[in-house]
Design a protein around this motif. Sequence first.
Motif, PDB file in Angstrom:
ATOM      1  N   PHE A 128      15.251   1.895  13.724  1.00 53.70           N
ATOM      2  CA  PHE A 128      16.423   2.471  13.065  1.00 53.70           C
ATOM      3  C   PHE A 128      17.460   1.383  12.805  1.00 53.70           C
ATOM      4  O   PHE A 128      17.788   0.587  13.679  1.00 53.70           O
ATOM      5  CB  PHE A 128      17.038   3.561  13.936  1.00 53.70           C
ATOM      6  N   GLY A 129      17.948   1.309  11.562  1.00 53.94           N
ATOM      7  CA  GLY A 129      18.975   0.343  11.205  1.00 53.94           C
ATOM      8  C   GLY A 129      18.447  -1.004  10.783  1.00 53.94           C
ATOM      9  O   GLY A 129      19.223  -1.899  10.445  1.00 53.94           O
ATOM     10  N   TYR A 165      22.676  -5.578  22.466  1.00 53.13           N
ATOM     11  CA  TYR A 165      23.387  -4.304  22.307  1.00 53.13           C
ATOM     12  C   TYR A 165      24.836  -4.634  21.973  1.00 53.13           C
ATOM     13  O   TYR A 165      25.563  -5.199  22.795  1.00 53.13           O
ATOM     14  CB  TYR A 165      23.301  -3.481  23.589  1.00 53.13           C
ATOM     15  N   VAL A 166      25.240  -4.315  20.743  1.00 52.05           N
ATOM     16  CA  VAL A 166      26.533  -4.793  20.252  1.00 52.05           C
ATOM     17  C   VAL A 166      27.310  -3.690  19.528  1.00 52.05           C
ATOM     18  O   VAL A 166      26.718  -2.732  19.015  1.00 52.05           O
ATOM     19  CB  VAL A 166      26.329  -5.981  19.282  1.00 52.05           C
ATOM     20  N   GLN A 169      29.790  -6.408  15.250  1.00 52.78           N
ATOM     21  CA  GLN A 169      28.791  -7.432  15.526  1.00 52.78           C
ATOM     22  C   GLN A 169      27.422  -7.046  14.966  1.00 52.78           C
ATOM     23  O   GLN A 169      26.670  -7.895  14.501  1.00 52.78           O
ATOM     24  CB  GLN A 169      28.684  -7.678  17.043  1.00 52.78           C
ATOM     25  N   PHE A 170      27.139  -5.726  14.973  1.00 48.22           N
ATOM     26  CA  PHE A 170      25.863  -5.289  14.404  1.00 48.22           C
ATOM     27  C   PHE A 170      25.818  -5.590  12.913  1.00 48.22           C
ATOM     28  O   PHE A 170      24.776  -6.002  12.383  1.00 48.22           O
ATOM     29  CB  PHE A 170      25.649  -3.790  14.634  1.00 48.22           C
ATOM     30  N   GLU A 171      26.932  -5.413  12.218  1.00 51.13           N
ATOM     31  CA  GLU A 171      26.976  -5.726  10.790  1.00 51.13           C
ATOM     32  C   GLU A 171      26.727  -7.209  10.551  1.00 51.13           C
ATOM     33  O   GLU A 171      26.116  -7.595   9.551  1.00 51.13           O
ATOM     34  CB  GLU A 171      28.321  -5.303  10.202  1.00 51.13           C
ATOM     35  N   SER A 172      27.183  -8.048  11.469  1.00 49.92           N
ATOM     36  CA  SER A 172      26.925  -9.489  11.341  1.00 49.92           C
ATOM     37  C   SER A 172      25.438  -9.774  11.449  1.00 49.92           C
ATOM     38  O   SER A 172      24.877 -10.581  10.676  1.00 49.92           O
ATOM     39  CB  SER A 172      27.694 -10.265  12.418  1.00 49.92           C
ATOM     40  N   PHE A 173      24.767  -9.141  12.396  1.00 45.93           N
ATOM     41  CA  PHE A 173      23.311  -9.280  12.501  1.00 45.93           C
ATOM     42  C   PHE A 173      22.649  -8.801  11.210  1.00 45.93           C
ATOM     43  O   PHE A 173      21.762  -9.461  10.664  1.00 45.93           O
ATOM     44  CB  PHE A 173      22.778  -8.452  13.680  1.00 45.93           C
ATOM     45  N   ALA A 224      18.971  -7.614  11.721  1.00 46.00           N
ATOM     46  CA  ALA A 224      19.273  -6.313  12.316  1.00 46.00           C
ATOM     47  C   ALA A 224      18.212  -5.872  13.310  1.00 46.00           C
ATOM     48  O   ALA A 224      18.486  -5.086  14.220  1.00 46.00           O
ATOM     49  CB  ALA A 224      19.422  -5.258  11.218  1.00 46.00           C
ATOM     50  N   HIS A 225      16.990  -6.399  13.160  1.00 49.34           N
ATOM     51  CA  HIS A 225      15.918  -6.019  14.082  1.00 49.34           C
ATOM     52  C   HIS A 225      16.104  -6.621  15.470  1.00 49.34           C
ATOM     53  O   HIS A 225      15.393  -6.263  16.409  1.00 49.34           O
ATOM     54  CB  HIS A 225      14.558  -6.436  13.513  1.00 49.34           C
TER      55      HIS A 225
END
Length: 228
Positions: free
Chosen positions: A58-59, A106-107, A111-115, A121-122
């Motif tokens: 997911f994501g 786990y962010v 920070q997730f958007e940066s990944f 994102a994986h």
Amino acid sequence: MDLDLGITGPAQSDDVYHFTGRVGGRPDYVPEHIRMMTPQQRLDAIIGERVLRAFPPFGATLPCVCFSESSPEHLTFLVKNRKVEPWGIVGTRLSLLELGGGAVAYVPDKQFESFKNTGLAHWAVRVGTNSTWMHEREWRIPRENGEIPLNSIRAILIGDASWRPSQIETDEWVTEDGEICPGPGEVPHAQPRQDYPALWRESAIWVWDDKSAEVIKYPPPNTLWCPG
């Protein structure tokens, strides 16, 4: 790979589990026949084919095979408190690293958007009100071609001591009475001999005992047969 991962603390584990049954739904891009399988059927397919199939988490967009790092106490928590089905395969941290895998981050959203913006994102899981998955202690193996062949594994986890995988055809031939024979060229009506898949025969079998809420470990069936 020559790596020294050091010792694990009491909250860590060298055991990483790929569960074939989990809480929650599955994305529509996972084939329907896989989504409709029971945990036992998925495990049966993995053992028989010796292949793990990767799908985007997911994501994310890159296919991955997902694992959970679990000590014995955390495995009990996952099964008893998070309703994870005790069916799957068990690897090690080192085996995942050798396959190009690793632990996810786990962010928070930012920070997730940066990944995500850098195509990674994986390697991250978003945490927040609608994303509470830190209990999974997730590791992932990215695989663009969507498949990971299994040469060997630490163990096979089953939730029923009497369960056995489907038998498959071997390279040997048997008569109608089940005796080994040269083959149909010399013995009329010879049939391929059926046996349990090699991965089952060569792997340790870990049986989840619901009464004691723990795993009972047995050596590979080729060495000593487990109960059932």
